[in-house]
Design a protein around this motif. Structure first.
Motif, PDB file in Angstrom:
ATOM      1  N   GLN A 282      -7.800 -35.220  22.415  1.00  0.00           N
ATOM      2  CA  GLN A 282      -9.211 -34.831  22.468  1.00  0.00           C
ATOM      3  C   GLN A 282      -9.918 -35.525  23.630  1.00  0.00           C
ATOM      4  OE1 GLN A 282     -11.358 -35.580  18.833  1.00  0.00           O
ATOM      5  NE2 GLN A 282     -13.123 -34.349  19.456  1.00  0.00           N
ATOM      6  N   MET A 283      -9.508 -36.744  23.933  1.00  0.00           N
ATOM      7  CA  MET A 283     -10.088 -37.465  25.062  1.00  0.00           C
ATOM      8  C   MET A 283      -9.716 -36.779  26.375  1.00  0.00           C
ATOM      9  SD  MET A 283      -9.574 -41.452  26.224  1.00  0.00           S
ATOM     10  CE  MET A 283     -10.547 -42.140  27.570  1.00  0.00           C
TER      11      MET A 283
ATOM     12  N   ASP B 182     -11.369 -33.286  30.954  1.00  0.00           N
ATOM     13  CA  ASP B 182     -11.255 -32.021  31.691  1.00  0.00           C
ATOM     14  C   ASP B 182     -12.605 -31.312  31.752  1.00  0.00           C
ATOM     15  OD1 ASP B 182      -8.556 -32.292  32.238  1.00  0.00           O
ATOM     16  OD2 ASP B 182      -7.910 -31.196  30.451  1.00  0.00           O
ATOM     17  N   ALA B 183     -13.301 -31.259  30.628  1.00  0.00           N
ATOM     18  CA  ALA B 183     -14.611 -30.611  30.586  1.00  0.00           C
ATOM     19  C   ALA B 183     -15.618 -31.374  31.447  1.00  0.00           C
ATOM     20  CB  ALA B 183     -15.107 -30.518  29.146  1.00  0.00           C
TER      21      ALA B 183
ATOM     22  N   LEU C  76       3.663 -42.640  25.101  1.00  0.00           N
ATOM     23  CA  LEU C  76       3.352 -43.271  23.820  1.00  0.00           C
ATOM     24  C   LEU C  76       2.027 -42.762  23.269  1.00  0.00           C
ATOM     25  CD1 LEU C  76       3.965 -45.384  21.636  1.00  0.00           C
ATOM     26  CD2 LEU C  76       2.864 -47.094  23.094  1.00  0.00           C
ATOM     27  N   LEU C  77       1.047 -42.629  24.154  1.00  0.00           N
ATOM     28  CA  LEU C  77      -0.252 -42.122  23.726  1.00  0.00           C
ATOM     29  C   LEU C  77      -0.160 -40.669  23.260  1.00  0.00           C
ATOM     30  CD1 LEU C  77      -2.598 -43.641  26.457  1.00  0.00           C
ATOM     31  CD2 LEU C  77      -2.699 -44.108  24.016  1.00  0.00           C
TER      32      LEU C  77
ATOM     33  N   PRO D 172      -6.553 -42.289  17.475  1.00  0.00           N
ATOM     34  CA  PRO D 172      -7.999 -42.146  17.696  1.00  0.00           C
ATOM     35  C   PRO D 172      -8.422 -42.929  18.932  1.00  0.00           C
ATOM     36  CG  PRO D 172      -7.517 -42.740  15.416  1.00  0.00           C
ATOM     37  CD  PRO D 172      -6.254 -42.927  16.185  1.00  0.00           C
ATOM     38  N   VAL D 173      -9.362 -42.380  19.678  1.00  0.00           N
ATOM     39  CA  VAL D 173      -9.814 -43.010  20.919  1.00  0.00           C
ATOM     40  C   VAL D 173     -11.336 -43.054  20.929  1.00  0.00           C
ATOM     41  CG1 VAL D 173      -9.836 -42.873  23.436  1.00  0.00           C
ATOM     42  CG2 VAL D 173      -7.790 -42.201  22.180  1.00  0.00           C
TER      43      VAL D 173
END
Length: 314
Positions: free
Chosen positions: A267-268, A273-274, A251-252, A258-259
């Motif tokens: 993007q989150m 990961d970074a 679902l996400l 937006p988070v």
């Protein structure tokens, strides 16, 4: 190792987001309290950019985003969520973990309850990430990590342990922690929901956000979100991202909402990961391509991975 560090890092942050997004009954509401973890994102970005904790950089980033905390009911929970990146980044070393948590807390008001709640949540997450979390000893260890304090959090955590030992159900636990200091009750309920359903992320956060008990006097949307966010972080750290229901993750990914101040959920994931890369000591050759290239030859763009404590910055 039961779960990889990246799974647990993602589980912690995504768990906090999902726990804070659930409404009573298990419906995900992406527009609810979108800024709950905005400071956590800024802190994560600072750690990624510098590879270390720099309070001045944290403050600068908050000022640029006009994140000035007023004395509101959700201030305390935002501070605890904001310290999650510190808990993750320094989870292997309890001494550094405590020192850096206290340093970060100095950015905001000096509230003993917020301090003890932050230490309790961060230490439980650290034990989960190092696979040293024993449900039978977690609360005594957490109280020892908090140290001597005038707050009621240690007593309430001991009460949680007693309730769990007695096999007390959710309704009674909610009634037990439905008065007096809201934050200490939130911390206690989060630990109860987490420890009572240790291996089940979904059930843990559903319990945390369930507020249809008529005996619960302070079952407000905010208290439910706060309990859900902390429970989600604890359970996510313990069960990893693989413990989060697949249908919620799908679902996400499909809605890509937006988070916490970011433009999208994807993007989150990239940010996490970074973050794990910086924590683990990944060397990004794209930043210094000439160092490993022979003279007159093009640099081969690679990333070198190292074991923890080998080439990682602190």
């Amino acid at each position: 190792m039961r779960y990889s560090p990246i799974s647990r890092f993602k589980g912690t942050l995504l768990g906090a987001f999902l726990g804070g997004s659930l409404a009573s009954g298990g419906e995900i509401q992406f527009q609810s309290y979108l800024d709950l973890g905005k400071m956590a994102v800024l802190g994560t970005q600072s750690l990624i950019a510098l590879g270390r904790l720099d309070l001045d950089d944290w403050i600068r980033r908050q000022q640029e985003q006009s994140l000035h905390l007023a004395a509101t009911d959700d201030t305390s929970i935002k501070i605890i969520i904001a310290t999650l990146p510190v808990a993750l980044f320094f989870h292997e070393n309890p001494i550094k973990l405590r020192q850096n948590l206290l340093r970060v807390l100095n950015i905001w008001k000096d509230d003993p309850v917020v301090r003890d709640g932050t230490l309790a949540v961060a230490y439980a997450i650290a034990l989960a990430l190092t696979e040293k979390l024993d449900p039978l000893t977690l609360i005594p260890q957490t109280i020892a990590f908090i140290g001597e304090t005038p707050t009621s959090i240690p007593k309430k955590l001991l009460r949680v342990q007693n309730l769990l030992a007695q096999g007390v159900g959710l309704s009674r636990a909610q009634a037990e922690f439905a008065r007096e200091e809201k934050l200490s009750n939130t911390i206690a309920m989060a630990f109860y929901c987490f420890l009572s359903t240790l291996e089940d992320f979904r059930l843990a956060v559903l319990q945390a956000t369930y507020n249809n008990n008529s005996q619960v006097l302070d079952a407000t949307p905010l208290s439910s979100k706060a309990t859900g966010a902390i429970t989600g972080a604890l359970s996510g750290a313990y069960n990893g991202i693989s413990g989060i229901p697949v249908n919620w993750q799908v679902l996400l990914l499909q809605s890509n909402p937006p988070v916490w101040g970011l433009t999208s959920f994807s993007q989150m994931l990239q940010l996490t990961d970074a973050f794990v890369a910086v924590w683990s000591g990944v060397y990004d050759l794209t930043l210094n391509p000439r160092e490993l290239a022979e003279e007159g030859c093009e640099a081969v763009l690679l990333s070198v991975y190292a074991a923890p404590r080998v080439i990682r910055l602190r």
